[in-house]
Design an enzyme around this catalytic site. Structure first.
Site, PDB file in Angstrom:
ATOM      1  N   SER A  34       0.820  -1.224   0.000  1.00 23.00           N
ATOM      2  CA  SER A  34       0.000   0.000   0.000  1.00 23.00           C
ATOM      3  C   SER A  34       0.847   1.263   0.000  1.00 23.00           C
ATOM      4  O   SER A  34       1.656   1.475   0.903  1.00 23.00           O
ATOM      5  CB  SER A  34      -0.874   0.061   1.263  1.00 23.00           C
ATOM      6  N   HIS A  65      -3.726   0.796  -4.436  1.00 22.68           N
ATOM      7  CA  HIS A  65      -2.923  -0.248  -5.070  1.00 22.68           C
ATOM      8  C   HIS A  65      -3.029  -0.113  -6.578  1.00 22.68           C
ATOM      9  O   HIS A  65      -4.130  -0.026  -7.118  1.00 22.68           O
ATOM     10  CB  HIS A  65      -3.431  -1.645  -4.690  1.00 22.68           C
ATOM     11  N   HIS A  91      -5.228  -9.654  -2.573  1.00 26.07           N
ATOM     12  CA  HIS A  91      -5.454 -10.096  -1.187  1.00 26.07           C
ATOM     13  C   HIS A  91      -6.625 -11.077  -1.157  1.00 26.07           C
ATOM     14  O   HIS A  91      -7.615 -10.877  -1.877  1.00 26.07           O
ATOM     15  CB  HIS A  91      -5.838  -8.918  -0.287  1.00 26.07           C
ATOM     16  N   TYR A  93      -8.893 -11.100   0.982  1.00 18.28           N
ATOM     17  CA  TYR A  93     -10.122 -10.405   1.402  1.00 18.28           C
ATOM     18  C   TYR A  93     -10.860  -9.731   0.254  1.00 18.28           C
ATOM     19  O   TYR A  93     -12.013  -9.322   0.392  1.00 18.28           O
ATOM     20  CB  TYR A  93      -9.845  -9.393   2.535  1.00 18.28           C
ATOM     21  N   GLU A  94     -10.190  -9.604  -0.912  1.00 22.61           N
ATOM     22  CA  GLU A  94     -10.894  -9.046  -2.078  1.00 22.61           C
ATOM     23  C   GLU A  94     -11.793 -10.099  -2.721  1.00 22.61           C
ATOM     24  O   GLU A  94     -12.497  -9.816  -3.684  1.00 22.61           O
ATOM     25  CB  GLU A  94      -9.887  -8.573  -3.126  1.00 22.61           C
ATOM     26  N   ALA A 121       2.346  -2.621   4.279  1.00 26.63           N
ATOM     27  CA  ALA A 121       1.992  -1.699   5.355  1.00 26.63           C
ATOM     28  C   ALA A 121       1.402  -2.550   6.468  1.00 26.63           C
ATOM     29  O   ALA A 121       0.615  -3.456   6.199  1.00 26.63           O
ATOM     30  CB  ALA A 121       0.969  -0.695   4.861  1.00 26.63           C
ATOM     31  N   MET A 225      -2.523  -7.861   6.532  1.00 24.98           N
ATOM     32  CA  MET A 225      -3.500  -8.696   5.809  1.00 24.98           C
ATOM     33  C   MET A 225      -2.940  -9.273   4.509  1.00 24.98           C
ATOM     34  O   MET A 225      -3.708  -9.667   3.629  1.00 24.98           O
ATOM     35  CB  MET A 225      -4.733  -7.853   5.460  1.00 24.98           C
ATOM     36  N   SER A 226      -1.623  -9.282   4.363  1.00 27.06           N
ATOM     37  CA  SER A 226      -1.066  -9.719   3.076  1.00 27.06           C
ATOM     38  C   SER A 226       0.181 -10.580   3.316  1.00 27.06           C
ATOM     39  O   SER A 226       0.399 -11.107   4.394  1.00 27.06           O
ATOM     40  CB  SER A 226      -0.691  -8.488   2.233  1.00 27.06           C
ATOM     41  N   ASN A 249       0.510   2.393  11.527  1.00 27.07           N
ATOM     42  CA  ASN A 249      -0.356   2.803  12.651  1.00 27.07           C
ATOM     43  C   ASN A 249      -0.018   1.930  13.840  1.00 27.07           C
ATOM     44  O   ASN A 249       0.425   0.796  13.676  1.00 27.07           O
ATOM     45  CB  ASN A 249      -1.842   2.657  12.283  1.00 27.07           C
ATOM     46  N   HIS A 283      -7.954   3.246   6.649  1.00 23.03           N
ATOM     47  CA  HIS A 283      -7.148   2.919   5.473  1.00 23.03           C
ATOM     48  C   HIS A 283      -6.421   4.174   4.969  1.00 23.03           C
ATOM     49  O   HIS A 283      -5.280   4.098   4.498  1.00 23.03           O
ATOM     50  CB  HIS A 283      -8.052   2.332   4.376  1.00 23.03           C
TER      51      HIS A 283
HETATM   52  N1  ADE Z   1      -2.383  -2.922   7.789  1.00 25.15           N
HETATM   53  C1  ADE Z   1      -2.053  -1.708   8.256  1.00 25.15           C
HETATM   54  N2  ADE Z   1      -2.447  -1.574   9.521  1.00 25.15           N
HETATM   55  C2  ADE Z   1      -3.051  -2.731   9.861  1.00 25.15           C
HETATM   56  C3  ADE Z   1      -3.672  -3.196  11.026  1.00 25.15           C
HETATM   57  N3  ADE Z   1      -3.759  -2.442  12.111  1.00 25.15           N
HETATM   58  N4  ADE Z   1      -4.179  -4.443  11.028  1.00 25.15           N
HETATM   59  C4  ADE Z   1      -4.087  -5.204   9.942  1.00 25.15           C
HETATM   60  N5  ADE Z   1      -3.522  -4.818   8.809  1.00 25.15           N
HETATM   61  C5  ADE Z   1      -3.012  -3.590   8.766  1.00 25.15           C
END
Ligand code: ADE
Length: 311
Positions: A34, A65, A91, A93-94, A121, A225-226, A249, A283
């Site tokens: 990302s 993306h 991903h 999840y898509e 990310a 998530m990847s 984050n 996001h």
């Molecule tokens: N990608 C970026 N931040 C995330 C989070 N907090 N949880 C899962 N995937 C993320």
């Protein structure tokens, strides 16, 4: 030839029609996460191929993306290393199947890449990781793998690949060393680069505070998530892998909740309310930090590729 093998053959035929001879067998594959696709613009003699023009490829649907393969050279003119970069990834999840998610990695391996650098990310679970830190992944916790959603589940269509893949050496030590040498050569501050364990979740929801606590207690330093399906597919095909996670984050993991009872009692007694624990990841936040740090990530990847080329 199996249906899968003929699909790979048509992808590679299609690439051969568009990519010049010198670039069609890249040495290094790169996956840009990302907001981290700026790398694509610094490739020399670049050739871009849209995913949706490639037989066998799915179409990425996530904002932020891109959806292209970029072929080109990285590093000094006289010692340029041929690379192929995924600008945008798939991903689960898509709604993509695991086979679609890892398809480009298998194509890269079939083109002959010996090393893959994967960026992503991620949320920081370890409170010592400041937002903006790049984490060199040394291990992973993949709950989906442990609960029946391993991306390598399925009939073995290629008997030359291992059925039972060891993962104790998934994250190449020599490559991780090169990343730290690259950071040193770039003069990055020590705090810019950390090491840690990636916890893979399926998404698309971010984790609840209890899930964040759980993943941290299990040993995760970052959560995302990847990446893990890509690591598995690359390792299955014998490619050396390194993963760089940008902390976009901090996953705030309160060990006490604000008690609603206490809040109402304070209200009734006219006392000040306890401070709320309120941190909601978005996001947009992930993309903003990705963009801010894209340049450092780009330099680190580029220098690491250069070191791979001269190793
Ligand atoms: N990608 C970026 N931040 C995330 C989070 N907090 N949880 C899962 N995937 C993320």
């Amino acid at each position: 030839m199996s249906a899968q093998q003929s699909s790979f053959a048509s992808t590679i035929d299609s690439l051969r029609e568009r990519v010049p001879e010198g670039l069609i067998h890249p040495k290094v594959g790169i996956v840009c996460g990302s907001g981290l696709s700026t790398l694509g613009s610094t490739l020399r003699d670049r050739v871009l191929v849209d995913y949706d023009t490639l037989p066998g490829f799915a179409k990425s649907t996530v904002a932020g993306h891109k959806s292209q393969l970029a072929f080109g050279y990285l590093g000094p003119e006289d010692k340029g290393v041929p690379v192929v970069a995924m600008l945008g990834r798939f991903h689960p999840y898509e709604g993509h199947t695991m086979a679609s998610v890892v398809y480009p990695i298998r194509v890269m391996a079939k083109l002959g890449v010996t090393h893959i650098i994967i960026t992503n990310a991620a949320g920081g679970l370890n409170p010592n990781l400041a937002v903006g830190t790049i984490v060199v992944i040394q291990d992973h916790i993949a709950l989906p793998n442990l609960t029946g959603f391993n991306p390598l589940i399925g009939a073995q269509t290629d008997l030359s690949l291992p059925r039972f893949l060891p993962l104790s050496n998934a994250y190449s030590r020599p490559l991780r060393k090169l990343v730290f040498h690259a950071a040193h050569q770039l003069g990055l501050e020590k705090s810019a680069l950390a090491e840690g364990t990636y916890a893979w979740v399926s998404g698309p929801t971010y984790e609840t505070p209890a899930e964040g606590r759980f993943l941290r207690a299990a040993g995760g330093d970052v959560v995302g998530m990847s990446t893990i399906p890509e690591v598995l597919a690359a390792r299955e095909m014998g490619v050396e892998v390194t993963v760089l996670s940008l902390v976009t984050n901090a996953v705030v993991i309160p060990d006490t909740y604000n008690s609603i009872r206490e809040e109402v009692e304070a209200e009734l007694a006219g006392k000040p309310l306890p401070a709320a624990v309120d941190a909601i990841v978005s996001h947009e936040e992930v993309l903003t930090i990705g963009k801010q740090k894209a340049e450092v990530m780009r330099q680190l990847v580029e220098k690491t590729v250069e070191l791979i080329g001269s190793a």
